[in-house]
Design an enzyme around this catalytic site. Structure first.
Site, PDB file in Angstrom:
ATOM      1  N   GLU A   1       0.746  -1.598  -0.378  1.00 52.63           N
ATOM      2  CA  GLU A   1       0.249  -0.277  -0.118  1.00 52.63           C
ATOM      3  C   GLU A   1       0.610   1.233   0.373  1.00 52.63           C
ATOM      4  OE1 GLU A   1      -3.353  -0.055   3.011  1.00 52.63           O
ATOM      5  OE2 GLU A   1      -4.267  -2.200   2.065  1.00 52.63           O
TER       6      GLU A   1
ATOM      7  N   GLU B   1      -4.106  -8.794  -0.648  1.00 55.05           N
ATOM      8  CA  GLU B   1      -5.480  -8.479   0.708  1.00 55.05           C
ATOM      9  C   GLU B   1      -6.413  -8.528  -0.089  1.00 55.05           C
ATOM     10  OE1 GLU B   1      -4.393  -5.776   3.442  1.00 55.05           O
ATOM     11  OE2 GLU B   1      -2.449  -6.215   2.747  1.00 55.05           O
TER      12      GLU B   1
HETATM   13  O1  AHR Z   1      -5.215  -6.036   6.464  1.00 52.76           O
HETATM   14  C1  AHR Z   1      -5.035  -5.038   7.372  1.00 52.76           C
HETATM   15  C2  AHR Z   1      -4.450  -4.013   6.596  1.00 52.76           C
HETATM   16  O2  AHR Z   1      -5.583  -3.287   5.726  1.00 52.76           O
HETATM   17  C3  AHR Z   1      -3.299  -4.513   6.641  1.00 52.76           C
HETATM   18  O3  AHR Z   1      -2.495  -3.833   6.835  1.00 52.76           O
HETATM   19  C4  AHR Z   1      -2.438  -3.109   5.711  1.00 52.76           C
HETATM   20  O4  AHR Z   1      -2.320  -3.228   4.041  1.00 52.76           O
HETATM   21  C5  AHR Z   1      -4.460  -2.776   4.712  1.00 52.76           C
HETATM   22  O5  AHR Z   1      -4.942  -1.973   5.049  1.00 52.76           O
END
Ligand code: AHR
Length: 492
Positions: free
Chosen positions: A173, A298
């Site tokens: 991110e 994610e």
């Molecule tokens: O999964 C929780 C958080 O969500 C992670 O650390 C981040 O990459 C995303 O914003």
């Protein structure tokens, strides 16, 4: 009656097993307590890893695990987590609750966990607050088989053979917690970092994954691909499902949710398909001669934390609604296996849409776990084109198709996985298998129990798979899918 067709003559290719990947961050009770308890713990463990959790994940056939973050990755300095545990640096986990991180779980422990799980490691490196040299040294530490300063240091710390870690993420991110960068700036950094991530063994080439877009930020993917696409193997994408999307501070509860939020959750999950298609199109447009994949590294549900728990720990319960979210996402990834090369549900234990929850020595499997287990036959199988007749259902503006399907073929047979999203009505599925020869039996399993049903400590088996009878027809099979259910049929 809903007619479904599985076409044995059309396929987008092999479903990469890594689509069934997981994510574990130094966040709340995911690593510490959830997976790692240390060798001196009373909780049964092997080299500090919980035996119960490792065994359950092996049963589910976990193919790949991403670590150490997430946001934590861009604050993580890997040298803090090697050497004698008692002398490792204690730091503050500034992203997640400000708790003390004692670094007792580091590179060696993570790779030992992957060894016990029998899965591929995927390490997310620090670009946001690290250096090119630090990242390059980490790759050398893990992968150099001959003589070098990093290889010698690894040997001193007890690991002779290189681990040959293949998957490396270049930051996380980068547009947010990974450095608040513009895509142009990140693309340049990505090229620089990628340059110094060396291959130490021609048989074990590393696979470089660029930090990708937030949801529908298509400009991010465009710029990163245009400027740095030639230096990476894949680009990532993050998308979380929330029932209420207006404010992050009010996402809606994980259990006891109103019907409207059941349907808004499913509707928002279906948006994944549009995201995958649009980002893939941009990747294809800019990839040149080198094929670049999409890693949805994610994904999952993100609800308000359980009342009374640390807001920084992101602990939430998991219901049949989560099972449907998992089924829809996995069906979408299967269907786009020509571009989606990896996906990682967030997160493996005790955080967000976890497959396992723990409480001290106790452990339970969530409905999401059971979906992964029921879908495991898709890993490495040949995706088959599938179609199902649907009707629109829902609540107010939150409308969704009632059924969602995907299918694949392997040596075991044809696996058809289908979710009934309807919270009230069952559906009769009449499934035709075309171009696949005569089927003699269909072994069905179903996960159901009402949309809000969940497993808890003391009632761990409220939601678990049960056999589902299927009647053979002239060209396939028929079965009745209960309301709010996920079914898997292995047709032989
Ligand atoms: O999964 C929780 C958080 O969500 C992670 O650390 C981040 O990459 C995303 O914003």
């Amino acid at each position: 009656m809903a007619k479904a067709i599985i076409n044995g003559n059309r396929s987008k290719g092999i479903i990469n097993p890594n689509i069934y990947g997981h994510f574990s961050e130094h966040l709340g009770r995911c690593i510490y307590n959830g997976v790692y308890v240390g060798e001196s713990s009373d909780i049964p463990n092997v080299n500090g890893m919980r035996i119960d959790v490792v065994e359950a994940l092996r049963q589910m056939a976990i193919p790949l695990l991403r670590w150490p973050g997430g946001c934590f990755a861009d604050t993580y300095h890997w040298r803090d987590g090697i050497g004698p545990q008692e002398s490792r640096k204690k730091i503050v986990n500034t992203n997640w609750g400000g708790v003390t991180e004692d670094n007792s779980f580091g590179t060696h422990e993570f790779l030992e966990l992957c060894r016990q799980l029998g899965c591929e490691p995927y390490i997310s490196g620090n670009v946001g607050s690290g250096t090119v040299q630090e990242f390059s040294d980490w790759v050398e530490y893990c992968n150099m088989g001959g003589q070098s300063p990093m290889a010698e240091e690894r040997r001193k710390n007890g690991q002779d053979a290189p681990w040959n870690v293949k998957y490396w993420g270049i930051g996380n991110e980068a547009w947010g917690c990974g450095g608040s960068m513009r895509p142009e700036f990140y693309a340049d950094l990505c090229r620089q970092y990628a340059t110094y991530m060396r291959n130490y063994d021609n048989e074990h080439k590393i696979y470089k994954i660029a930090s990708g877009a937030n949801v529908d930020d298509y400009n991010w993917t465009k710029v990163v691909m245009e400027q740095a696409g030639h230096s990476v193997d894949a680009v990532s994408l993050h998308y979380y499902t929330r029932p209420r999307t207006e404010e992050w501070s009010n996402k809606g509860p994980a259990t006891g949710f109103p019907r409207e939020e059941y349907y808004s959750t499913l509707r928002n999950t279906l948006f994944m398909e549009e995201l995958v298609e649009n980002h893939s199109r941009i990747i294809r447009q800019y990839q040149g001669s080198r094929q670049v994949g999409l890693c949805v590294d994610e994904w999952g549900t993100w609800f308000d934390v359980e009342p009374g728990t640390n807001p920084g720990f992101l602990y939430q319960q998991n219901t049949m609604r989560d099972a449907l979210v998992a089924a829809i996402n996995l069906n979408i990834f299967n269907e786009h296996c020509d571009t989606v090369v990896m996906a990682n549900i967030a997160q493996m234990v005790n955080v967000l849409q976890a497959v396992i929850l723990t409480e001290g020595p106790k452990m339970l499997l969530t409905p999401t776990y059971h979906v992964f287990e029921m879908y495991k036959g898709h890993q490495g199988a040949k995706q088959l084109e599938s179609y199902v007749e649907t009707s629109l259902i829902g609540d107010k503006e939150n409308t969704v198709p009632n059924l969602h399907i995907s299918a694949s073929e392997s040596a075991e047979g044809v696996l058809v996985t289908v979710a009934n999203l309807d919270d009230k009505n069952s559906a009769v599925l009449d499934c035709t298998l075309s171009g696949l020869g005569q089927a003699s039996r269909a072994e069905g399993r179903v996960l159901t129990g009402g949309c809000g049903a969940f497993n808890d400590f003391g009632s761990e088996e409220i939601v678990k798979p049960a056999p589902l009878p299927a009647e053979m027809t002239e060209d396939g099979f028929k079965a009745s899918l209960p309301a709010c259910s996920v079914a898997a049929f292995l047709v032989k």
